[in-house]
Design an enzyme around this catalytic site. Structure first.
Site, PDB file in Angstrom:
ATOM      1  N   THR A 403      10.438  -1.191  -1.647  1.00 19.34           N
ATOM      2  CA  THR A 403       9.789  -1.869  -2.759  1.00 19.34           C
ATOM      3  C   THR A 403      11.041  -1.858  -4.004  1.00 19.34           C
ATOM      4  O   THR A 403      11.841  -0.890  -3.729  1.00 19.34           O
ATOM      5  CB  THR A 403       8.537  -1.219  -3.422  1.00 19.34           C
ATOM      6  OG1 THR A 403       7.673  -1.261  -2.622  1.00 19.34           O
ATOM      7  CG2 THR A 403       8.110  -1.833  -4.484  1.00 19.34           C
ATOM      8  N   SER A 468      -2.461  -1.421  -3.548  1.00 20.67           N
ATOM      9  CA  SER A 468      -1.144  -1.013  -3.793  1.00 20.67           C
ATOM     10  C   SER A 468      -1.091   0.145  -4.650  1.00 20.67           C
ATOM     11  O   SER A 468      -1.797   0.281  -5.341  1.00 20.67           O
ATOM     12  CB  SER A 468      -0.495  -2.359  -4.564  1.00 20.67           C
ATOM     13  OG  SER A 468       0.499  -1.913  -4.803  1.00 20.67           O
TER      14      SER A 468
END
Length: 588
Positions: A403, A468
């Protein structure tokens, strides 16, 4: 260690107007003086004048965003340029084939909005899609490389929606730097080179990865060698002229569908799934911490977990201790374990499950949970029972790293705090038109039910968004003026990384750069992982005496980037574990 009485407001409202208008702001906790070399903690004094800034994990991305700002672009315009470049130069972390959450601050209205670009499960997804014929979860390495791993990408349509509302420059003018860099080539960075050389991740040996990074003389590209991506340059040209349909319809969409249907464990994504994707505009969750108001994305993101962590910490005397005191780190670890127990059990897509957000942030609930923090770490804490919580199954989500996070501020004082991802390293390892496809479907719990038959909050379902850990924050002062922004990469450790940064910058009086560089400590369940060798021996020994033995972690590690306002001046920092840059320029 006894928790002190709560200093939070009497309620945490979930409506945006109530959150931003009625949250009681507690006084600063008592704390020992900071070292003379450290600045004062963040205060409510906002910057005297806007300043252009971009903080991102790669200098080329930061420079691309700053160039847009200098042309009069908005924070959202610059964010689009940053994402386009990151997809090229940091493909192991994020890209056009992934998803993102953007927390946006509008200076004129002082309002915060969340743009949810999380991927969705295709219409053909089923709860048991990651179970083998015997009902056992598939090995992660098998699932992540399969066509089933890819969810319907959301970042591009989310950015388009944010641009429609907040853009200043035409969409077509935001991709030029990334297109030129893709066509002319860029030098492979040391960090990207390390991922290519390590071979430790399943995707590192995927056919598309090996083909894309192949050297003419054999092997994979090394740091300092030039990489060109003409396919991506061509895609960006079409994206600039056609808008989001360049990805969600036409030739690229057909190639995505074909690619996920290849091989064993083929995916079910269709052209209809791509065409039907819609980003969601959400109200943020906001709660006070010290003199600040912290705003974070709601479920399916994990802002509620980050706010719970801060709420628990505010009920301790963590602010009395600095980064060299094991007592502060112990409190951080124990609060983290309590938060993760709750987050893992209850958070999922609110369109499919009722997430007890109000119950998790209720002052009385936080009081009860904080009282569980004792003098020593014991067994892994069980999830609590917040008001409104339905019975949920034990979560089996793996959620590795892969990420990126960046922050952008424009001349009007608007700010973007955005976390973006393809989930694991190089996503699913499958490439289309020069960018990697995500493996976000493996962010669901592989086992939809636990041994008692209870359904996990994060079980797979058609059209559902996987839970998430991304938590891009915006910090406000008492007048709802911008006071800071921070976020991180790091899979399920994101919450610990971001929480550490807030404690370091707000409670311990460190510069943003110092706060982001603090050793990482991720306490979750029975494990205490992190950068054991970066803690001073006295801190490690003090933690061990309290039952916290920090062991080396694994994976991509943190990718913290942020800014905070101190005495009217902007204080920015980038994670030294990556290759980031703080790019600044005067607004005029």
């Amino acid at each position: 260690m006894a928790a002190r009485a709560s200093s939070w407001g009497t309620s945490v409202a979930l409506a945006l107007a109530a959150l931003l208008g009625s949250c009681a702001t507690p006084p600063p906790a008592a704390r020992e003086p900071a070292p003379s070399a450290a600045p004062a903690p963040a205060t409510a004094a906002t910057a005297t004048r806007p300043q252009l800034f971009v903080v991102a994990a790669n200098p080329l991305a930061a420079d691309a965003g700053l160039a847009v700002l200098r042309r009069g672009g908005s924070a959202v315009d610059a964010a689009i340029a940053v994402q386009a470049m990151l997809s090229l130069v940091e493909p192991q972390s994020s890209g056009m084939g992934g998803g993102a959450f953007m927390t946006y601050y509008d200076a004129a209205s002082t309002q915060v909005t969340v743009y949810d670009g999380r991927e969705t499960a295709p219409a053909g997804a089923t709860p048991d899609m990651f179970l083998d014929d015997g009902g056992k979860p598939l090995p992660f390495a098998t699932a992540v490389l399969s066509g089933r791993a890819t969810g319907v990408p959301g970042a591009v349509k989310m950015l388009a929606e944010a641009h429609r509302r907040h853009g200043a420059l035409p969409w077509r003018d935001l991709f030029g730097d990334a297109e030129r860099t893709a066509r002319d080539g860029f030098l492979v960075s040391p960090r990207l080179g390390r991922f290519l050389a390590s071979g430790r991740f399943p995707e590192s040996n995927a056919p598309d990865v090996l083909a894309y990074f192949a050297r003419p003389g054999g092997g994979l590209l090394r740091p300092g060698e030039r990489l060109r991506n003409p396919a991506y340059a061509g895609f960006l040209r079409r994206l600039a002229t056609q808008g989001p349909n360049a990805l969600y319809a036409g030739e690229t969409a057909r190639r995505i569908v074909a690619r996920v249907h290849e091989g064993a464990l083929a995916g079910s994504m269709t052209l209809g799934d791509l065409a039907a994707y819609r980003p969601v505009v959400r109200q943020p969750l906001c709660a006070p911490y010290r003199v600040l108001l912290v705003c974070a994305p709601p479920p399916p993101a994990s802002g509620v977990g980050l706010l719970e962590l801060l709420g628990l910490l505010e009920r301790t005397d963590v602010a009395r201790y600095g980064a060299d005191d094991p007592r502060g780190w112990f409190l951080f670890a124990e609060a983290s374990r309590l938060m993760y127990a709750d987050r893992d059990r209850y958070v999922g897509d609110p369109a499919f499950v009722d997430v007890p957000v109000a119950g998790l942030l209720a002052p009385a609930y936080l009081d009860r949970r904080a009282r569980l923090i004792g003098e020593r770490a014991g067994a892994a804490p069980a999830p609590g029972q917040p008001e409104g919580a339905a019975p949920r199954g034990v979560d089996r989500t793996l959620e590795p790293t892969g990420t990126s996070h960046f922050v952008v501020g424009d001349a009007r004082g608007n700010v973007v705090s955005m976390t973006t991802t393809v989930e694991s390293i190089f996503g699913s390892g499958r490439m289309v038109d020069g960018f990697f496809l995500n493996n976000q479907m493996t962010d669901f719990s592989f086992s939809p039910r636990d041994a008692d038959g209870r359904v996990a909050a994060n079980a797979v379902a058609a059209g559902k968004r996987p839970r998430s850990s991304m938590t891009p924050l915006i910090l406000l002062d008492r007048q709802r003026h911008f006071a800071g922004a921070v976020g991180s990469a790091g899979g399920n450790a994101i919450l610990a990384y971001v929480g550490k940064a807030v404690v370091g910058a707000v409670d311990w009086g460190l510069t943003m750069q110092q706060a982001l560089a603090l050793p990482n400590l991720i306490a979750r369940g029975e494990t205490f992982q992190g950068e054991a060798d970066k803690f001073a021996p006295a801190v490690r020994n003090g933690l061990a005496a309290r039952g916290v033995t920090v062991r080396p972690g694994q994976g991509e590690d943190s990718g913290l980037h942020g800014v905070i306002v101190r005495d009217g001046r902007l204080d920015g920092g980038y994670d030294p574990r990556r290759e980031g840059k703080v790019a600044l320029a005067p607004a005029d």
